[in-house]
Write a protein that holds these residues in place. Structure first.
Motif: not given
Length: 298
Positions: A222-225, A231-233, A251-252, A285-286
């Motif tokens: 939630q925090k990363l998004e 858009k989504q993680v 994946h990001v 992170l990808q």
């Protein structure tokens, strides 16, 4: 300078673990002999406890040495997990010993034996002093990793169980209550079992690569998004290499089809969230972009 200080600290840690191991072996031999001569099961149980902790300290010493070896191409993480493996093995041995001592204590209740309190008192005092000194030696390093902390806590437990043996000897001396001896053994065993469970649980979780109990993956997602441009993680993996080293990979999916150089600010923002909010030390992170967004170049 910092490297020299760390090396100096590790050298002291090795020496203290070595001294503590020798002390435990001396106490164990003395208490086994005294336990056999006096007929005290509590003294023998304390000796077995000391022996197990001597092995724990030896494992801690070896694992500590291995943990500070340099990484190689084949061993890219080094040998840091040796410390966790040592803690895991140590906890299994302690649990087995706890159950064995419980069975022996119940048998002693059913078949009481004469106990020589003088041996109990003298060797219980020896164990208390020696273990107290060992606790003092490791006090400064006990928060450095799970492995040394395990050895420290076991030695603290040894000091307390030696104190219990002393109290038991005083009761036998004053009132002749020989049933105090198996009772003290039972209490030591239960203490060992409760004390070791958390160590076994934590070391197992690390070896199984579970996410730390203090981190909720859904909250991390939630925090990363919430980071601008994300858009989504998904495909999130969180695990601990050691008790102090938390790793993260995911994946990001981005909102826009950016060049690699343009993702730097997003990467830095996500790393900041992971480091600051969750104390995650190693991040992979990808970055991706889906053509389903109808973006340019699709």
């Amino acid at each position: 300078m910092g490297h020299d200080h760390a090396h100096h600290h590790h050298h002291h840690s090795h020496n203290r673990l070595g001294i503590t191991f020798l002390l435990n072996i001396v106490i164990t031999v003395a208490q086994v002999i005294g336990g056999v001569i006096s007929g005290s099961l509590a003294l023998i149980s304390d000796a077995i406890h000391n022996l197990s902790d001597g092995v724990a300290v030896l494992l801690a010493y070896i694992a500590d040495r291995l943990g500070h070896r340099e990484k190689t191409a084949k061993h890219s993480f080094g040998y840091k997990r040796a410390e966790i493996l040592a803690a895991f093995i140590n906890s299994l041995v302690l649990i087995a010993i706890s159950f064995y001592l419980m069975i022996e204590a119940v048998d002693r209740f059913a078949n009481p034996q004469e106990v020589d309190f003088k041996w109990m008192l003298g060797l219980g005092f020896l164990g208390f002093v020696a273990n107290g000194f060992s606790v003092f030696l490791l006090h400064d390093d006990h928060d450095s990793n799970l492995n040394v902390k395990a050895a420290y806590l076991h030695l603290l437990g040894d000091a307390l169980t030696s104190l219990a043996v002393i109290v038991g000897a005083v009761f036998i001396w004053a009132w002749g209550w020989t049933w105090i001896d198996p009772l003290v053994t039972l209490l030591i065993s239960i203490y060992l079992l409760v004390h070791t469970y958390q160590l076994l649980k934590e070391s197992t979780e690390i070896l199984m690569q579970f996410a730390p109990s203090s981190i909720d993956p859904d909250v991390v997602k939630q925090k990363l998004e919430g980071v601008a441009g994300v858009k989504q993680v998904y495909h999130i993996h969180i695990w601990r290499l050691t008790d102090h080293s938390i790793h993260f990979e995911a994946h990001v999916e981005l909102n826009a089809d950016l060049q690699l150089s343009q993702t730097r600010s997003i990467d830095e923002a996500m790393n900041e969230v992971l480091h600051h909010d969750f104390n995650i030390t190693h991040v992979t992170l990808q970055f991706e972009y889906s053509c389903q967004n109808g973006g340019k170049g699709c």
